[in-house]
Write a protein that holds these residues in place. Structure first.
Motif, PDB file in Angstrom:
ATOM      1  N   ASP A 156      -8.145 -21.385   4.893  1.00  0.00           N
ATOM      2  CA  ASP A 156      -9.294 -20.656   4.369  1.00  0.00           C
ATOM      3  C   ASP A 156      -9.639 -19.479   5.280  1.00  0.00           C
ATOM      4  OD1 ASP A 156     -10.063 -22.404   6.397  1.00  0.00           O
ATOM      5  OD2 ASP A 156     -12.026 -22.825   5.526  1.00  0.00           O
ATOM      6  N   GLY A 157      -9.513 -19.678   6.594  1.00  0.00           N
ATOM      7  CA  GLY A 157      -9.754 -18.584   7.530  1.00  0.00           C
ATOM      8  C   GLY A 157      -8.726 -17.478   7.401  1.00  0.00           C
ATOM      9  N   LEU A 158      -7.473 -17.862   7.180  1.00  0.00           N
ATOM     10  CA  LEU A 158      -6.411 -16.867   7.005  1.00  0.00           C
ATOM     11  C   LEU A 158      -6.636 -16.047   5.744  1.00  0.00           C
ATOM     12  CD1 LEU A 158      -3.723 -15.811   8.155  1.00  0.00           C
ATOM     13  CD2 LEU A 158      -2.562 -17.503   6.736  1.00  0.00           C
ATOM     14  N   ILE A 159      -7.028 -16.716   4.662  1.00  0.00           N
ATOM     15  CA  ILE A 159      -7.310 -16.002   3.418  1.00  0.00           C
ATOM     16  C   ILE A 159      -8.502 -15.075   3.611  1.00  0.00           C
ATOM     17  CG2 ILE A 159      -8.049 -16.280   1.014  1.00  0.00           C
ATOM     18  CD1 ILE A 159      -6.438 -18.908   0.964  1.00  0.00           C
ATOM     19  N   ALA A 160      -9.528 -15.549   4.328  1.00  0.00           N
ATOM     20  CA  ALA A 160     -10.701 -14.705   4.597  1.00  0.00           C
ATOM     21  C   ALA A 160     -10.302 -13.454   5.376  1.00  0.00           C
ATOM     22  CB  ALA A 160     -11.754 -15.500   5.375  1.00  0.00           C
ATOM     23  N   TYR A 161      -9.439 -13.622   6.389  1.00  0.00           N
ATOM     24  CA  TYR A 161      -8.964 -12.469   7.160  1.00  0.00           C
ATOM     25  C   TYR A 161      -8.244 -11.472   6.248  1.00  0.00           C
ATOM     26  CZ  TYR A 161      -5.804  -9.673   9.989  1.00  0.00           C
ATOM     27  OH  TYR A 161      -5.094  -8.617  10.516  1.00  0.00           O
ATOM     28  N   ALA A 162      -7.385 -11.995   5.362  1.00  0.00           N
ATOM     29  CA  ALA A 162      -6.632 -11.113   4.476  1.00  0.00           C
ATOM     30  C   ALA A 162      -7.545 -10.403   3.480  1.00  0.00           C
ATOM     31  CB  ALA A 162      -5.567 -11.929   3.736  1.00  0.00           C
ATOM     32  N   VAL A 163      -8.504 -11.139   2.922  1.00  0.00           N
ATOM     33  CA  VAL A 163      -9.437 -10.533   1.974  1.00  0.00           C
ATOM     34  C   VAL A 163     -10.211  -9.392   2.629  1.00  0.00           C
ATOM     35  CG1 VAL A 163     -11.592 -10.969   0.704  1.00  0.00           C
ATOM     36  CG2 VAL A 163      -9.656 -12.550   0.469  1.00  0.00           C
ATOM     37  N   ASP A 164     -10.573  -9.554   3.891  1.00  0.00           N
ATOM     38  CA  ASP A 164     -11.371  -8.545   4.588  1.00  0.00           C
ATOM     39  C   ASP A 164     -10.547  -7.366   5.091  1.00  0.00           C
ATOM     40  OD1 ASP A 164     -13.631 -10.061   4.195  1.00  0.00           O
ATOM     41  OD2 ASP A 164     -13.647 -10.921   6.211  1.00  0.00           O
ATOM     42  N   ASN A 165      -9.280  -7.603   5.402  1.00  0.00           N
ATOM     43  CA  ASN A 165      -8.520  -6.595   6.151  1.00  0.00           C
ATOM     44  C   ASN A 165      -7.226  -6.115   5.504  1.00  0.00           C
ATOM     45  OD1 ASN A 165     -10.063  -6.574   8.882  1.00  0.00           O
ATOM     46  ND2 ASN A 165      -9.724  -8.754   8.469  1.00  0.00           N
ATOM     47  N   LEU A 166      -6.761  -6.778   4.451  1.00  0.00           N
ATOM     48  CA  LEU A 166      -5.465  -6.426   3.889  1.00  0.00           C
ATOM     49  C   LEU A 166      -5.612  -6.024   2.422  1.00  0.00           C
ATOM     50  CD1 LEU A 166      -3.352  -9.342   5.457  1.00  0.00           C
ATOM     51  CD2 LEU A 166      -3.895  -7.079   6.413  1.00  0.00           C
ATOM     52  N   PRO A 167      -5.918  -4.760   2.165  1.00  0.00           N
ATOM     53  CA  PRO A 167      -6.216  -4.311   0.795  1.00  0.00           C
ATOM     54  C   PRO A 167      -5.018  -4.302  -0.140  1.00  0.00           C
ATOM     55  CG  PRO A 167      -6.186  -2.452   2.318  1.00  0.00           C
ATOM     56  CD  PRO A 167      -6.098  -3.681   3.161  1.00  0.00           C
ATOM     57  N   GLY A 168      -3.815  -4.490   0.387  1.00  0.00           N
ATOM     58  CA  GLY A 168      -2.639  -4.469  -0.469  1.00  0.00           C
ATOM     59  C   GLY A 168      -2.299  -5.822  -1.084  1.00  0.00           C
ATOM     60  N   ILE A 169      -3.108  -6.854  -0.805  1.00  0.00           N
ATOM     61  CA  ILE A 169      -2.798  -8.208  -1.280  1.00  0.00           C
ATOM     62  C   ILE A 169      -3.928  -8.734  -2.158  1.00  0.00           C
ATOM     63  CG2 ILE A 169      -2.448 -10.618  -0.589  1.00  0.00           C
ATOM     64  CD1 ILE A 169      -1.070  -9.643   1.902  1.00  0.00           C
ATOM     65  N   THR A 170      -3.561  -9.343  -3.258  1.00  0.00           N
ATOM     66  CA  THR A 170      -4.488 -10.119  -4.088  1.00  0.00           C
ATOM     67  C   THR A 170      -4.054 -11.574  -4.045  1.00  0.00           C
ATOM     68  OG1 THR A 170      -5.103  -8.349  -5.617  1.00  0.00           O
ATOM     69  CG2 THR A 170      -5.264 -10.594  -6.452  1.00  0.00           C
ATOM     70  N   GLU A 190       0.827  -1.211   0.000  1.00  0.00           N
ATOM     71  CA  GLU A 190       0.000   0.000   0.000  1.00  0.00           C
ATOM     72  C   GLU A 190       0.858   1.256   0.000  1.00  0.00           C
ATOM     73  OE1 GLU A 190      -3.915  -0.035   2.299  1.00  0.00           O
ATOM     74  OE2 GLU A 190      -2.706  -1.523   3.377  1.00  0.00           O
ATOM     75  N   ASN A 191       1.916   1.258   0.812  1.00  0.00           N
ATOM     76  CA  ASN A 191       2.795   2.429   0.873  1.00  0.00           C
ATOM     77  C   ASN A 191       3.480   2.706  -0.460  1.00  0.00           C
ATOM     78  OD1 ASN A 191       2.230   2.981   3.550  1.00  0.00           O
ATOM     79  ND2 ASN A 191       3.941   1.761   4.332  1.00  0.00           N
ATOM     80  N   GLU A 192       3.703   1.639  -1.234  1.00  0.00           N
ATOM     81  CA  GLU A 192       4.358   1.790  -2.542  1.00  0.00           C
ATOM     82  C   GLU A 192       3.362   1.920  -3.684  1.00  0.00           C
ATOM     83  OE1 GLU A 192       7.624   2.185  -2.791  1.00  0.00           O
ATOM     84  OE2 GLU A 192       7.617   2.059  -0.592  1.00  0.00           O
ATOM     85  N   ASN A 193       2.071   2.017  -3.328  1.00  0.00           N
ATOM     86  CA  ASN A 193       1.011   2.126  -4.332  1.00  0.00           C
ATOM     87  C   ASN A 193       1.025   0.928  -5.289  1.00  0.00           C
ATOM     88  OD1 ASN A 193      -1.261   3.450  -5.384  1.00  0.00           O
ATOM     89  ND2 ASN A 193      -0.036   4.488  -6.951  1.00  0.00           N
ATOM     90  N   LEU A 194       1.225  -0.248  -4.715  1.00  0.00           N
ATOM     91  CA  LEU A 194       1.277  -1.487  -5.484  1.00  0.00           C
ATOM     92  C   LEU A 194       0.284  -2.488  -4.890  1.00  0.00           C
ATOM     93  CD1 LEU A 194       5.166  -1.921  -5.617  1.00  0.00           C
ATOM     94  CD2 LEU A 194       3.714  -1.251  -7.542  1.00  0.00           C
ATOM     95  N   ARG A 195       0.191  -3.625  -5.543  1.00  0.00           N
ATOM     96  CA  ARG A 195      -0.494  -4.775  -4.964  1.00  0.00           C
ATOM     97  C   ARG A 195       0.504  -5.919  -4.927  1.00  0.00           C
ATOM     98  NH1 ARG A 195      -5.354  -3.959  -4.040  1.00  0.00           N
ATOM     99  NH2 ARG A 195      -5.803  -6.137  -3.537  1.00  0.00           N
ATOM    100  N   ALA A 196       0.544  -6.628  -3.827  1.00  0.00           N
ATOM    101  CA  ALA A 196       1.350  -7.845  -3.739  1.00  0.00           C
ATOM    102  C   ALA A 196       0.432  -9.013  -4.088  1.00  0.00           C
ATOM    103  CB  ALA A 196       1.921  -8.021  -2.336  1.00  0.00           C
ATOM    104  N   ILE A 197       0.817  -9.784  -5.093  1.00  0.00           N
ATOM    105  CA  ILE A 197       0.005 -10.913  -5.539  1.00  0.00           C
ATOM    106  C   ILE A 197       0.597 -12.197  -4.960  1.00  0.00           C
ATOM    107  CG2 ILE A 197      -0.894 -12.189  -7.513  1.00  0.00           C
ATOM    108  CD1 ILE A 197      -0.537  -9.659  -9.196  1.00  0.00           C
ATOM    109  N   ILE A 198      -0.214 -12.941  -4.256  1.00  0.00           N
ATOM    110  CA  ILE A 198       0.209 -14.236  -3.696  1.00  0.00           C
ATOM    111  C   ILE A 198      -0.594 -15.323  -4.394  1.00  0.00           C
ATOM    112  CG2 ILE A 198       0.369 -15.668  -1.631  1.00  0.00           C
ATOM    113  CD1 ILE A 198       0.672 -13.113  -0.010  1.00  0.00           C
ATOM    114  N   ALA A 199       0.105 -16.150  -5.180  1.00  0.00           N
ATOM    115  CA  ALA A 199      -0.548 -17.146  -6.023  1.00  0.00           C
ATOM    116  C   ALA A 199      -0.272 -18.543  -5.494  1.00  0.00           C
ATOM    117  CB  ALA A 199      -0.054 -17.022  -7.467  1.00  0.00           C
ATOM    118  N   PHE A 200      -1.333 -19.285  -5.253  1.00  0.00           N
ATOM    119  CA  PHE A 200      -1.232 -20.675  -4.828  1.00  0.00           C
ATOM    120  C   PHE A 200      -1.658 -21.573  -5.988  1.00  0.00           C
ATOM    121  CE2 PHE A 200      -2.267 -18.771  -0.498  1.00  0.00           C
ATOM    122  CZ  PHE A 200      -0.953 -18.841  -0.046  1.00  0.00           C
TER     123      PHE A 200
END
Length: 368
Positions: free
Chosen positions: A163-177, A139-149
């Motif tokens: 699945d719970g960890l991904i749900a937490y990230a989807v809800d709270n971490l806007p810098g990650i796809t 977010e600070n770098e105006n980017l998105r970090a992509i984590i691909a499984f």
């Protein structure tokens, strides 16, 4: 080249898939948090993912979850965290300022040490904290970090609620796809539980990009272009026969092209070699499934031989292995649908991969 057997990494080596690449980039540009790349085996999901990540111009981590599972027997947080960070650091290694800022953010995590392009942990890592740091940095770098499984359905076998960890990230971490691919589409949907009120990801939006097999004309054009690249001109009848038997599955078309065009086997030799190799590969894929129940193999055999309805498949299975109650039989069929070995249209079942169908049809039941 088109007939390279390794997953592609450049657009020029990837036949078509322009729409899928465009949709992936659109999802990233819109800041979407969850992208699913779906399709049966050997349709080129890994190649599409490689090219899409490279062209996104975003920092990314790509993890082969199936490889981790079969290497370690499970997927501990420490292993997954290390793979994410090692991969992410590698993709920004040529952007010195960006890498230094990432290292600075990560250095605030207690017990984490960075050495070159790898990380070590002096204590059990908190993957949620690591994702929080990555998101903050992006977010600070105006980017998105992509984590691909890649083959993400194997995350469900780890004993950890990823699945719970991904749900937490989807809800709270806007810098990650997050990008998840899966050949066992039903199993991946079960793992995510987007439509299951009891699952953490219930109700979340996911962009689904579904790869389809090539149409007949696309398969013909794919082989023609590939043969042109390697400088040979097989007869039109050879190409038509290959397309008829391989039916738009790019993995098999590529293997045929490699055997015929690169190794310079005759058409009949290339087809024979392809099916010999396919038999070993498919048997390896099916063996663990059949170890759980011989009925899986006999069900596939029944469908390969033309039994397409629930009742006729069950009759064949009972003729070969004895009675099975309706509920148990339905569960076996449902599992094969989830694993991607069967598909259902209306009331009829089929094997979506023509090579799997031919191999299973010719395998002796005594092997099972």
């Amino acid at each position: 080249m088109l007939f390279d057997l390794q997953p592609k990494t450049r657009r020029e080596d990837l036949y078509d898939r322009e729409n899928e690449l465009r949709e992936f980039q659109n999802a990233v540009n819109l800041g979407e948090n969850l992208i699913l790349l779906l399709g049966i085996r050997r349709l080129g999901k890994s190649s599409l993912l490689n090219v899409a990540l490279a062209e996104s111009e975003m920092p990314y981590a790509k993890i082969d979850v199936r490889s981790l599972y079969f290497t370690h027997g499970s997927i501990p947080q420490e292993i997954l965290a290390r793979k994410i960070l090692d991969s992410l650091l590698a993709t920004v290694s040529g952007r010195k300022s960006l890498r230094l800022k990432l290292e600075k953010v990560l250095s605030s995590i207690r017990g984490l040490r960075i050495s070159g392009l790898s990380v070590e942990f002096d204590r059990k890592p908190d993957l949620a904290e690591i994702l929080e740091k990555i998101s903050s940095w992006a977010e600070n770098e105006n980017l998105r970090a992509i984590i691909a499984f890649d083959e993400a359905q194997y995350l469900r076998l780890s004993g950890i609620r990823y699945d719970g960890l991904i749900a937490y990230a989807v809800d709270n971490l806007p810098g990650i796809t997050f990008v998840l691919t899966g050949s066992e589409v039903g199993m991946l949907h079960d793992f995510l539980g987007l439509e299951n009120p009891k699952k953490p990801l219930f109700g979340r939006y996911a962009r689904e990009i579904v790869l389809q097999r090539f149409r007949r004309e696309e398969s013909v054009d794919f082989l023609a272009r590939g043969f042109e690249e390697v400088g040979i001109e097989p007869g039109r009848q050879e190409i038509e026969e290959a397309v008829e038997r391989l039916d738009g599955i790019v993995g098999w078309l590529t293997m045929y092209g490699y055997l015929r065009g690169v190794r310079e086997l005759s058409h009949s030799e290339a087809m024979d070699e392809l099916f010999n190799m396919a038999e070993k590969l498919i048997w390896e894929e099916l063996s663990s499934l059949i170890q759980n129940s011989r009925r899986y193999g006999v069900i596939l055999k029944a469908v390969a031989m033309g039994n397409v309805r629930w009742s006729t498949i069950k009759e064949y299975v009972e003729f070969k292995l004895g009675p099975v109650n309706d509920a148990k039989f339905s569960i076996l069929l449902k599992n094969l649908l989830k694993y991607g070995y069967l598909e259902k249209r209306g009331n009829e079942y089929s094997i979506p991969d023509p090579v799997v169908k031919e191999v299973v049809k010719n395998l002796q039941l005594t092997l099972w």
